[in-house]
Motif scaffolding. Sequence first.
Motif, PDB file in Angstrom:
ATOM      1  N   ALA A 146      47.614  26.083  37.186  1.00  0.00           N
ATOM      2  CA  ALA A 146      48.121  27.129  36.299  1.00  0.00           C
ATOM      3  C   ALA A 146      47.257  27.258  35.056  1.00  0.00           C
ATOM      4  N   THR A 147      46.868  26.126  34.493  1.00  0.00           N
ATOM      5  CA  THR A 147      46.008  26.136  33.309  1.00  0.00           C
ATOM      6  C   THR A 147      44.653  26.756  33.622  1.00  0.00           C
ATOM      7  N   THR A 148      44.110  26.413  34.782  1.00  0.00           N
ATOM      8  CA  THR A 148      42.817  26.949  35.202  1.00  0.00           C
ATOM      9  C   THR A 148      42.903  28.453  35.449  1.00  0.00           C
ATOM     10  N   ILE A 149      43.990  28.898  36.078  1.00  0.00           N
ATOM     11  CA  ILE A 149      44.183  30.323  36.366  1.00  0.00           C
ATOM     12  C   ILE A 149      44.192  31.127  35.065  1.00  0.00           C
ATOM     13  N   LYS A 150      44.854  30.617  34.054  1.00  0.00           N
ATOM     14  CA  LYS A 150      44.915  31.323  32.769  1.00  0.00           C
ATOM     15  C   LYS A 150      43.537  31.422  32.126  1.00  0.00           C
ATOM     16  N   ALA A 151      42.743  30.380  32.264  1.00  0.00           N
ATOM     17  CA  ALA A 151      41.378  30.413  31.724  1.00  0.00           C
ATOM     18  C   ALA A 151      40.520  31.416  32.494  1.00  0.00           C
ATOM     19  N   LEU A 179      40.580  37.373  40.589  1.00  0.00           N
ATOM     20  CA  LEU A 179      41.307  36.152  40.239  1.00  0.00           C
ATOM     21  C   LEU A 179      41.850  35.476  41.496  1.00  0.00           C
ATOM     22  N   ALA A 180      42.444  36.269  42.384  1.00  0.00           N
ATOM     23  CA  ALA A 180      42.989  35.710  43.630  1.00  0.00           C
ATOM     24  C   ALA A 180      41.889  35.076  44.477  1.00  0.00           C
ATOM     25  N   THR A 181      40.727  35.698  44.481  1.00  0.00           N
ATOM     26  CA  THR A 181      39.601  35.149  45.243  1.00  0.00           C
ATOM     27  C   THR A 181      39.175  33.799  44.673  1.00  0.00           C
ATOM     28  N   ARG A 182      39.156  33.682  43.351  1.00  0.00           N
ATOM     29  CA  ARG A 182      38.805  32.403  42.728  1.00  0.00           C
ATOM     30  C   ARG A 182      39.823  31.323  43.096  1.00  0.00           C
ATOM     31  N   ILE A 183      41.089  31.717  43.103  1.00  0.00           N
ATOM     32  CA  ILE A 183      42.129  30.744  43.447  1.00  0.00           C
ATOM     33  C   ILE A 183      41.954  30.255  44.880  1.00  0.00           C
ATOM     34  N   SER A 184      41.718  31.186  45.793  1.00  0.00           N
ATOM     35  CA  SER A 184      41.572  30.803  47.206  1.00  0.00           C
ATOM     36  C   SER A 184      40.319  29.966  47.423  1.00  0.00           C
ATOM     37  N   THR A 185      39.285  30.230  46.629  1.00  0.00           N
ATOM     38  CA  THR A 185      38.075  29.401  46.717  1.00  0.00           C
ATOM     39  C   THR A 185      38.369  27.978  46.268  1.00  0.00           C
ATOM     40  N   GLU A 186      39.257  27.862  45.296  1.00  0.00           N
ATOM     41  CA  GLU A 186      39.597  26.556  44.727  1.00  0.00           C
ATOM     42  C   GLU A 186      40.530  25.750  45.629  1.00  0.00           C
TER      43      GLU A 186
END
Length: 362
Positions: A12-17, A128-135
């Motif tokens: 969650a913290t990373t997503i906000k950044a 943003l969603a793509t970054r999350i799925s990559t992570e």
Amino acid sequence: MTLPATDLLALATTIKAWGQELGFAELRIADIDLQHAEAGLLAWLAAGYHGGMDYMAAHGTMRARPAELVPGTVRVITARMNYLPANGNDDWRASEARRLTEPGAAVVSVYARGRDYHKILRSRLQQLATRISTEIGPFGYRVFTDSAPVMEVELATQAGLGWRGKHTLLLNREAGSMFFLGELLTDLPLPVDAPISAHCGACHACITACPTGAIIGPYRLDARRCISYLTIELKGSIPLALRALIGNRIYGCDDCQTVCPWNKYAQRAVLPDFDVRNGLDQAELVRLFAWSEDEFNRYLEGSPIRRIGHERWLRNVAVGLGNALTAGAPPEPLLAALEARRGHASALVREHVEWAIGCGSA
């Protein structure tokens, strides 16, 4: 997908950044329980305050039930993005107020002077969603921006992005209300953020300022009287009783925002997409009324204004020209512009042109 609570908190913290890196001013996370808002939504619809926006009623309670819209949803990542143009006037509130007193001026809502926010926010939320799925790998989600049955302000309020003002828009202590909202509905059980307290107090500036009395009470909006509804959502004829009240506002209305004390803190956009295009902050009614349909489509390519089409554009500008005549603007150029459209193929345009010409002899 199952992640430990510590991993979800870190995510969650990373997503906000990441959100701030993508141009969002702030991201927060909301629970999807909107049961407290459902009764108010149904009462608003039952009163007919949505006017001709039939899609509002068609989706019914789905707006208050995100998991029905996107099965599996347990959280909403809600985001705000500032849109006050970076290339605009420094004292923007005074500038907007002054333009409303210039009868020949064509006033377009601030948010619509740049590129279409729907595309910009959706694109950034998808990134943003793509970054999350990559992570973390594949996860369930859908992206929305003012284009689906989602109670955006309610979710943003629940997540603590701000509080609902008496004009029904979201307010933020550091940014006023000059921002867009977008959502990412997800099946990730991220930790939720807490709401914040409201800070409107006894202020009624927005209610007093509404030109048509559309804000019928604190937190209650009759869209049928709202100038934004009349110039954007309404497909047919603008009611006679409301035309004179529209003044020179030809697309949307910002009056309730420009008078809000919190908007002295409004933040400039960080993306150039919201810079003013085609001089829409200084446009004149006569020039815009002269645009052919091809010119309308060419000049406003990529603009949210294109959604209303050339016919309603002419309808709106005709009302502005009529009100300019009533306000005492030099009549010759205004009447000449109206006469040139008197034989327009559209009955809707002809009706509003005739009304406007009549203003010149009233």
